[in-house]
Scaffold this motif. Structure first.
Motif, PDB file in Angstrom:
ATOM      1  N   THR A 241       0.843  -1.198   0.000  1.00  0.00           N
ATOM      2  CA  THR A 241       0.000   0.000   0.000  1.00  0.00           C
ATOM      3  C   THR A 241       0.872   1.240   0.000  1.00  0.00           C
ATOM      4  OG1 THR A 241      -0.092   0.017   2.423  1.00  0.00           O
ATOM      5  CG2 THR A 241      -1.822  -1.154   1.287  1.00  0.00           C
ATOM      6  N   ASP A 242       0.556   2.217  -0.878  1.00  0.00           N
ATOM      7  CA  ASP A 242       1.280   3.490  -0.935  1.00  0.00           C
ATOM      8  C   ASP A 242       2.788   3.278  -1.073  1.00  0.00           C
ATOM      9  OD1 ASP A 242      -1.014   4.969  -0.663  1.00  0.00           O
ATOM     10  OD2 ASP A 242      -0.924   4.961   1.509  1.00  0.00           O
ATOM     11  N   VAL A 243       3.189   2.299  -1.850  1.00  0.00           N
ATOM     12  CA  VAL A 243       4.607   1.975  -1.966  1.00  0.00           C
ATOM     13  C   VAL A 243       5.334   3.053  -2.768  1.00  0.00           C
ATOM     14  CG1 VAL A 243       6.252   0.300  -2.843  1.00  0.00           C
ATOM     15  CG2 VAL A 243       4.138  -0.476  -1.791  1.00  0.00           C
ATOM     16  N   HIS A 244       6.368   3.636  -2.167  1.00  0.00           N
ATOM     17  CA  HIS A 244       7.225   4.629  -2.810  1.00  0.00           C
ATOM     18  C   HIS A 244       6.453   5.831  -3.342  1.00  0.00           C
ATOM     19  CE1 HIS A 244       9.863   1.039  -2.970  1.00  0.00           C
ATOM     20  NE2 HIS A 244      10.715   1.934  -2.521  1.00  0.00           N
TER      21      HIS A 244
ATOM     22  N   GLN B  58       9.007  16.015   6.911  1.00  0.00           N
ATOM     23  CA  GLN B  58       9.655  14.718   6.856  1.00  0.00           C
ATOM     24  C   GLN B  58      10.165  14.418   5.461  1.00  0.00           C
ATOM     25  OE1 GLN B  58       6.813  11.843   8.567  1.00  0.00           O
ATOM     26  NE2 GLN B  58       8.308  11.548  10.190  1.00  0.00           N
ATOM     27  N   ALA B  59      11.396  13.907   5.387  1.00  0.00           N
ATOM     28  CA  ALA B  59      11.933  13.440   4.120  1.00  0.00           C
ATOM     29  C   ALA B  59      11.543  11.988   3.877  1.00  0.00           C
ATOM     30  CB  ALA B  59      13.453  13.579   4.104  1.00  0.00           C
ATOM     31  N   VAL B  60      11.377  11.218   4.955  1.00  0.00           N
ATOM     32  CA  VAL B  60      11.032   9.798   4.850  1.00  0.00           C
ATOM     33  C   VAL B  60       9.961   9.479   5.879  1.00  0.00           C
ATOM     34  CG1 VAL B  60      11.862   7.426   5.175  1.00  0.00           C
ATOM     35  CG2 VAL B  60      13.331   9.111   4.043  1.00  0.00           C
ATOM     36  N   ARG B  61       8.945   8.744   5.434  1.00  0.00           N
ATOM     37  CA  ARG B  61       7.966   8.195   6.374  1.00  0.00           C
ATOM     38  C   ARG B  61       7.668   6.768   5.965  1.00  0.00           C
ATOM     39  NH1 ARG B  61       2.255   8.224   7.056  1.00  0.00           N
ATOM     40  NH2 ARG B  61       1.914   9.711   5.355  1.00  0.00           N
TER      41      ARG B  61
ATOM     42  N   LEU C 133      16.500  -2.364   3.949  1.00  0.00           N
ATOM     43  CA  LEU C 133      15.749  -1.127   4.154  1.00  0.00           C
ATOM     44  C   LEU C 133      16.254  -0.039   3.222  1.00  0.00           C
ATOM     45  CD1 LEU C 133      13.790   0.740   5.626  1.00  0.00           C
ATOM     46  CD2 LEU C 133      15.522   1.035   7.417  1.00  0.00           C
ATOM     47  N   LEU C 134      17.565   0.100   3.113  1.00  0.00           N
ATOM     48  CA  LEU C 134      18.116   1.136   2.236  1.00  0.00           C
ATOM     49  C   LEU C 134      17.704   0.894   0.791  1.00  0.00           C
ATOM     50  CD1 LEU C 134      21.424   2.947   2.413  1.00  0.00           C
ATOM     51  CD2 LEU C 134      20.928   1.738   0.290  1.00  0.00           C
ATOM     52  N   ARG C 135      17.742  -0.341   0.343  1.00  0.00           N
ATOM     53  CA  ARG C 135      17.358  -0.654  -1.032  1.00  0.00           C
ATOM     54  C   ARG C 135      15.875  -0.341  -1.268  1.00  0.00           C
ATOM     55  NH1 ARG C 135      20.260  -3.564  -4.426  1.00  0.00           N
ATOM     56  NH2 ARG C 135      18.395  -4.591  -5.260  1.00  0.00           N
ATOM     57  N   VAL C 136      15.057  -0.578  -0.268  1.00  0.00           N
ATOM     58  CA  VAL C 136      13.636  -0.234  -0.396  1.00  0.00           C
ATOM     59  C   VAL C 136      13.478   1.278  -0.544  1.00  0.00           C
ATOM     60  CG1 VAL C 136      11.427  -0.163   0.817  1.00  0.00           C
ATOM     61  CG2 VAL C 136      12.772  -2.277   0.796  1.00  0.00           C
ATOM     62  N   LEU C 137      14.173   2.044   0.304  1.00  0.00           N
ATOM     63  CA  LEU C 137      14.070   3.507   0.242  1.00  0.00           C
ATOM     64  C   LEU C 137      14.612   4.048  -1.083  1.00  0.00           C
ATOM     65  CD1 LEU C 137      15.133   4.512   3.874  1.00  0.00           C
ATOM     66  CD2 LEU C 137      12.825   4.249   2.947  1.00  0.00           C
ATOM     67  N   ALA C 138      15.605   3.356  -1.652  1.00  0.00           N
ATOM     68  CA  ALA C 138      16.184   3.783  -2.930  1.00  0.00           C
ATOM     69  C   ALA C 138      15.305   3.409  -4.114  1.00  0.00           C
ATOM     70  CB  ALA C 138      17.569   3.163  -3.096  1.00  0.00           C
ATOM     71  N   GLY C 139      14.272   2.584  -3.881  1.00  0.00           N
ATOM     72  CA  GLY C 139      13.411   2.144  -4.969  1.00  0.00           C
ATOM     73  C   GLY C 139      13.961   0.953  -5.720  1.00  0.00           C
ATOM     74  N   LEU C 140      14.958   0.270  -5.143  1.00  0.00           N
ATOM     75  CA  LEU C 140      15.583  -0.876  -5.798  1.00  0.00           C
ATOM     76  C   LEU C 140      14.915  -2.196  -5.415  1.00  0.00           C
ATOM     77  CD1 LEU C 140      19.315   0.184  -5.326  1.00  0.00           C
ATOM     78  CD2 LEU C 140      17.868   0.501  -7.352  1.00  0.00           C
ATOM     79  N   ASP C 141      14.035  -2.160  -4.438  1.00  0.00           N
ATOM     80  CA  ASP C 141      13.310  -3.356  -3.994  1.00  0.00           C
ATOM     81  C   ASP C 141      11.870  -2.947  -3.729  1.00  0.00           C
ATOM     82  OD1 ASP C 141      12.250  -5.610  -2.823  1.00  0.00           O
ATOM     83  OD2 ASP C 141      13.945  -5.954  -1.472  1.00  0.00           O
TER      84      ASP C 141
ATOM     85  N   ASP D 203       9.210  -5.332  -3.797  1.00  0.00           N
ATOM     86  CA  ASP D 203       8.394  -6.486  -3.430  1.00  0.00           C
ATOM     87  C   ASP D 203       8.137  -6.455  -1.928  1.00  0.00           C
ATOM     88  OD1 ASP D 203       7.006  -8.822  -3.519  1.00  0.00           O
ATOM     89  OD2 ASP D 203       8.759 -10.124  -3.762  1.00  0.00           O
ATOM     90  N   ILE D 204       7.342  -5.478  -1.506  1.00  0.00           N
ATOM     91  CA  ILE D 204       7.183  -5.185  -0.085  1.00  0.00           C
ATOM     92  C   ILE D 204       5.718  -4.989   0.269  1.00  0.00           C
ATOM     93  CG2 ILE D 204       9.444  -4.073   0.048  1.00  0.00           C
ATOM     94  CD1 ILE D 204       7.988  -1.374  -0.054  1.00  0.00           C
ATOM     95  N   GLU D 205       5.460  -4.908   1.562  1.00  0.00           N
ATOM     96  CA  GLU D 205       4.156  -4.515   2.079  1.00  0.00           C
ATOM     97  C   GLU D 205       4.352  -3.331   3.010  1.00  0.00           C
ATOM     98  OE1 GLU D 205       2.297  -7.782   3.982  1.00  0.00           O
ATOM     99  OE2 GLU D 205       2.098  -8.979   2.141  1.00  0.00           O
ATOM    100  N   GLY D 206       3.389  -2.418   3.009  1.00  0.00           N
ATOM    101  CA  GLY D 206       3.469  -1.264   3.891  1.00  0.00           C
ATOM    102  C   GLY D 206       3.495   0.046   3.132  1.00  0.00           C
ATOM    103  N   THR D 207       3.738   1.111   3.854  1.00  0.00           N
ATOM    104  CA  THR D 207       3.756   2.467   3.295  1.00  0.00           C
ATOM    105  C   THR D 207       5.173   3.009   3.327  1.00  0.00           C
ATOM    106  OG1 THR D 207       1.505   2.915   4.031  1.00  0.00           O
ATOM    107  CG2 THR D 207       2.889   4.826   3.574  1.00  0.00           C
ATOM    108  N   VAL D 208       5.641   3.476   2.172  1.00  0.00           N
ATOM    109  CA  VAL D 208       6.977   4.062   2.058  1.00  0.00           C
ATOM    110  C   VAL D 208       6.849   5.389   1.328  1.00  0.00           C
ATOM    111  CG1 VAL D 208       9.307   3.793   1.153  1.00  0.00           C
ATOM    112  CG2 VAL D 208       8.079   1.793   2.009  1.00  0.00           C
ATOM    113  N   LEU D 209       7.074   6.481   2.041  1.00  0.00           N
ATOM    114  CA  LEU D 209       7.005   7.822   1.454  1.00  0.00           C
ATOM    115  C   LEU D 209       8.414   8.402   1.429  1.00  0.00           C
ATOM    116  CD1 LEU D 209       3.842   9.202   3.303  1.00  0.00           C
ATOM    117  CD2 LEU D 209       3.971   7.894   1.175  1.00  0.00           C
TER     118      LEU D 209
END
Length: 248
Positions: free
Chosen positions: A3-6, A15-18, A58-66, A68-74
């Motif tokens: 949900t709400d991925v990236h 906030q820069a990251v949530r 976690l870093l790869r998720v924040l970078a948009g390189l991964d 295949d996740i669940e949750g909210t990443v802003l």
């Protein structure tokens, strides 16, 4: 279900990251487990944890390189990442590596400005194989900076450097952060490095943020300051290091 991925954060937020409820599994094993994280605009955050705890995931998720996740990443649209390995293309000169991946046909002057900022302007026409380890890492930083990031992600960027070069690189990153004002997330195994550079240090364990430590020391920081030593010792204990045995 993701949900709400990236989804990008808006310019109105502080906030820069949530990140909320972030989960990521590999072969049925949860590496990130409903993780929560916030990073303020302009904040320098260091992330510690044992190998395999999920820091780099976690870093790869924040970078948009991964994804295949669940949750909210802003996260901001403008973000950049520098890894431990500089990952320079050996068949392209340094300046061309710096602008690699940028849209259109970016001019050499754009790369040279970023290289000057990291003290590597005189090596813009060099081939990557002729660079020292420290120079290659600075070229990697220039490649990140040329993207004008609102979020800079650093994954063990000093891990392969010798001690003296590492100290110089740490100072450079601190200077660049103060000059640029972007948010920074530094993944590291070095507790002293984390206390030296960060506004806040996070400790990951079993896929979650298990501890948060504000670093309320004046800059530039002095590693001989008793308060520095106290913060370092406390974080080492959180990581399972026996500081009494270390002192002995």
């Amino acid at each position: 279900m993701a949900t709400d991925v990236h989804r990008p954060v808006t310019s109105k937020t502080s906030q820069a990251v949530r990140v909320e409820g972030l989960s990521r599994s590999f072969d049925g094993r949860a590496v990130l487990d409903r993780l929560q994280l916030g990073i303020a605009s302009g904040e320098f955050v260091a992330l510690l944890g044992r190998s395999g705890c999920g820091k780099s995931t976690l870093l790869r998720v924040l970078a948009g390189l991964d994804r295949d996740i669940e949750g909210t990443v802003l996260v901001p649209r403008r973000r950049a990442v520098a890894f431990q390995a500089p990952r320079l293309m050996p068949w392209k000169k340094v300046w061309r590596n710096v602008v690699l991946g940028l849209p259109g046909r970016p001019e050499r002057a754009l790369a040279e400005r970023a290289l000057e900022e990291v003290g590597l302007g005189h090596r813009s026409a060099a081939w990557p194989r002729t660079l020292s380890g420290g120079e290659a890492q600075r070229a990697s930083l220039a490649r990140a900076l040329v993207r004008e990031p609102d979020l800079l992600l650093l994954d063990e960027p000093f891990g392969a450097l010798d001690a003296l070069t590492r100290i110089k690189a740490q100072r450079l990153v601190g200077e660049l952060w103060r000059r640029r004002g972007c948010a920074v997330l530094l993944v590291t195994h070095d507790v002293e490095e984390a206390v030296l550079l960060a506004d806040r240090v996070l400790v990951m364990d079993r896929g979650v943020i298990a501890h948060e430590q504000p670093i309320d020391l004046d800059r530039p920081r002095d590693i001989t300051d008793p308060r520095f030593a106290e913060l370092r010792a406390g974080l080492l204990e959180r990581l399972g290091v026996d500081t009494a045995a270390e002192a002995a």
